[in-house]
Design an enzyme around this catalytic site. Sequence first.
Site, PDB file in Angstrom:
ATOM      1  N   HIS B 257       0.854  -1.187   0.000  1.00 32.89           N
ATOM      2  CA  HIS B 257       0.000   0.000   0.000  1.00 32.89           C
ATOM      3  C   HIS B 257       0.890   1.236   0.000  1.00 32.89           C
ATOM      4  O   HIS B 257       1.867   1.289   0.754  1.00 32.89           O
ATOM      5  CB  HIS B 257      -0.893  -0.009   1.244  1.00 32.89           C
ATOM      6  CG  HIS B 257      -2.013   0.987   1.183  1.00 32.89           C
ATOM      7  ND1 HIS B 257      -1.803   2.343   1.241  1.00 32.89           N
ATOM      8  CD2 HIS B 257      -3.356   0.823   1.062  1.00 32.89           C
ATOM      9  CE1 HIS B 257      -2.969   2.969   1.165  1.00 32.89           C
ATOM     10  NE2 HIS B 257      -3.928   2.068   1.046  1.00 32.89           N
ATOM     11  N   ARG B 273      -6.034  10.124  -0.694  1.00 32.99           N
ATOM     12  CA  ARG B 273      -5.764  10.528  -2.076  1.00 32.99           C
ATOM     13  C   ARG B 273      -7.054  10.588  -2.884  1.00 32.99           C
ATOM     14  O   ARG B 273      -7.226  11.461  -3.725  1.00 32.99           O
ATOM     15  CB  ARG B 273      -4.756   9.565  -2.714  1.00 32.99           C
ATOM     16  CG  ARG B 273      -3.319   9.801  -2.246  1.00 32.99           C
ATOM     17  CD  ARG B 273      -2.403   8.682  -2.701  1.00 32.99           C
ATOM     18  NE  ARG B 273      -2.696   7.439  -2.000  1.00 32.99           N
ATOM     19  CZ  ARG B 273      -2.862   6.246  -2.581  1.00 32.99           C
ATOM     20  NH1 ARG B 273      -2.736   6.127  -3.877  1.00 32.99           N
ATOM     21  NH2 ARG B 273      -3.130   5.187  -1.859  1.00 32.99           N
TER      22      ARG B 273
END
Lengths: 244, 662
Positions: B257, B273
């Site tokens: 990740h 994000r």
Amino acid sequence: MNRELTIDILRYDPNQPEIKPYIASYKIQEQVGMTLFVALNEIRKHHDSSLKFDFVCRAGICGSCSMLVNGKPSLACKTLTQKLDSHIRLAPLPVFELIGDLSVFTGNWMRGLNERLESWIHHKEEELEVDKLEKPMDPDVADDVYELDRCIECGCCVAGCGTLQMNENFVGAVGLNKIARYQLDPRDKRDEKEYYELVGNEDGVFGCMTLLGCEDVCSKNLPLQSKIAYLRRVMAKTALKKKD
Amino acid sequence: MKIIYSDALVVGGGLAGLRVATGVKERGHNVIVLTLVPPKRSHSAAAQGGMQASLGNCVMGEGDNEDVHFLDTIKGSDWGADQKVARMFTHCAPKAIRELAYWGVPWTRVRAGEHSAVINAKRVTLTEKQEAHGYITARDFGGTKKWRTCYTSDGTGHSMLYAMDNKAQEDKIEVHERLEAIALIHENNRCYGVVARNLMNGELVAYVAKATTIATGGYGRIYSVSTNAIICEGIGQAIALESGVATLGNMEAIQFHPTAIVPAGILVTEGCRGDGGVLRDVDGYRFMPDYEPEKKELASRDVVSRRMTEHMRKGKGVKSPYGDHVWLDITILGKEHIEKNLREVKEICENFLGIDPVKEWIPVRPTQHYSMGGIRTKYTGESQTMQGLYSAGEAACWDLHGFNRLGGNSVSETVVSGMLVAEYISDFLDSKESAIDINTKTIESFVQKEHQKLEELLGKDEGEDAYELRERMEEIMMQKVGIFRNGVELQEAVDELQELLKRSKNIAVKRSKSRGANPALENAYRTQKMLKIAVCVAYGAFLRTESRGAHSREDFPKRDDANWLKRTIVRWDDENATLPEVSYEDIDIASMELPPGFRGYGKDLTSHHKDTQKRVEEVEKIKQELEQKGANRFEIQEALMPFKEDLPKKYRGFNERLGGIE
């Protein structure tokens, strides 16, 4: 930094009752950003591999690692040692069944509570149709329900509760918060009287002595004080109506 | 000897396990769930950002449907996924989320009217339609064409798990807590349950059942830095492997990740994000648009993790005592948004970094996060080689994710695979075939064998230190089987892991000799099992001489469909071996709805399979013909790759959306 920490741990193994409870003391070097998760694993790896404690997420979200840190119920994983004195005292949470050392059996206690309060959505007639659109919900109400849904059943409020010290049947802030959560949720079709049957008594909302240790130690900073007060008003009204 | 019988046994009390259990119980079978921890503490609770389901309620999700979700998932997998499984999954995800809404998840809802959002680092105003007001909303996530990730703030997994466990309590599902399955009981390629160890008193118990499901999550903890909970040690996969009969698939497919905090390795959600946060380097420069001009920070996870690593290797990382990192900047989202939709992120930053993400940047780097590999199963969740053994969720490889999982598809998979596998298990339990005839002597021999292994560990005073072996294994995996891999380092990893595995046979549990709860003993037997899993991962990665999804070989940078469009299958039938037996399962192009193509990141280096072009033309032809005849999207899909016949009847219906069904 670079302090030497002295960590005193109250130890007892119920599988070895011949050894009476005692305080074991360990000395370790503090590291930058050290949490009690890191410190306890250090002790287990390098000092005593029999030391029992519980961690799962180690990120402050699962509620497994509650213990008394210098007497205060806290999540150990998110307790930074730099915020504590170099002499740290750890003990298992009271109230819950002891598995050994710092490990307690919160699971069966919480399960018992959930069964008692039936803490699930009661739909009554309405059936689920998985192919159909979901039922709309007021966005603000959904947010408010989520706020109370954030409880992680860590048990800190149970351990910090004055009422529970005197009445072991008291549902605690964790229980009252659950009822407040369902009472707010339009999908739960129980009416006030039904909630009253669950918590309108000394073991429920009228048992709380308003000492509010629960809110002080809540690991998710839930608004327990205002929710208990609110629930008490609702339940008192229901009680008066019942009389009529 | 204590034997506990049930129709179905589920090992693991996370989202997948509980959903299997409630489904099986609803069909009238009794079921027992074994868990290491109270179900509500399972790692499912750690999923922050959300669950993908193509509801298409919010304005940026309009036009979404099963087809778009399917395309995103297959591209994301780098064509490694089983396309039929992906179809079943995307078809059922809306049903699963509606079920969860019914059970009490307070999904964040659409609010009609204008609201502000951040897209590509610019503040924009979006207008939500009146008719969508109050329906489940979604946020943007990496590798998706639409805003499809449904959420409750950034505590999605928590809310889902609580609703699911509450439902399980309503259904009176029997849960046995703090019981660890340490071996399968099996005979003649048929599974009969498990030997479990009670972690509170050390007792060994035989759980015998007609159907056994492993839903124990991933194996991230074979790495030294992982976002996974510390219970994600791959023991479920290991006991399947140790049977010598069940197989594991694609174990080398490991996801990193992009954004775990440094040094603690705790995840901060992709929602950061998705909601508009950006990545910055040592100079404060936003570097992702240079590498991936189209998707930028919202490229697929494997891509973003590699680009971050590349950029740090160019000397653009921020130096720290714990190695290099980059910055995740969410300050542009504003206080209100962060405190409402990213509150766990805020708490994590405050608790573990002592910073306020409203004002300060978050130090992050790619960290082990997800196991695409697992127990290889058919689409029904049943092992391909052991009858009566099932698996669901992250523990399984049925194979939805191929070589890279999309963010938001994992919690979605847990509940969808749970609801489907529960039906297939129930069908099996309803059939005569499920009757069992295992002798109690056989059961006893399995319990005895485990008892002896434990006694051997406790009996020795001299021998290897399990903590030391484990630490070395974790380091090797991190350093040599990481984001970028190469033949030299992988060979070293395989060699050294085999050495550690040999040494692990001589582990001694020193000092801590209790037969009851004993963390040292638990670490010892888990380390032995984890080493086998680590060997499978490293060896599979060594043999796969191509780059696909999260498996990225510096010495073989091309995706090589001509030679490698296949799954790695491992089996471990010789207890004394130090390597698994490896075979490969071809992924059939001729039956694909979406033939292999270009994912759209970087340069297209794919070396194509000879059958690909033929299938591309076939698919095109079928589509054109049917479109001319006025066929709808369901009819076209059906003609390309039928899947509905294989779904349980109750889940075959069309999903209604605000615009109707089409």
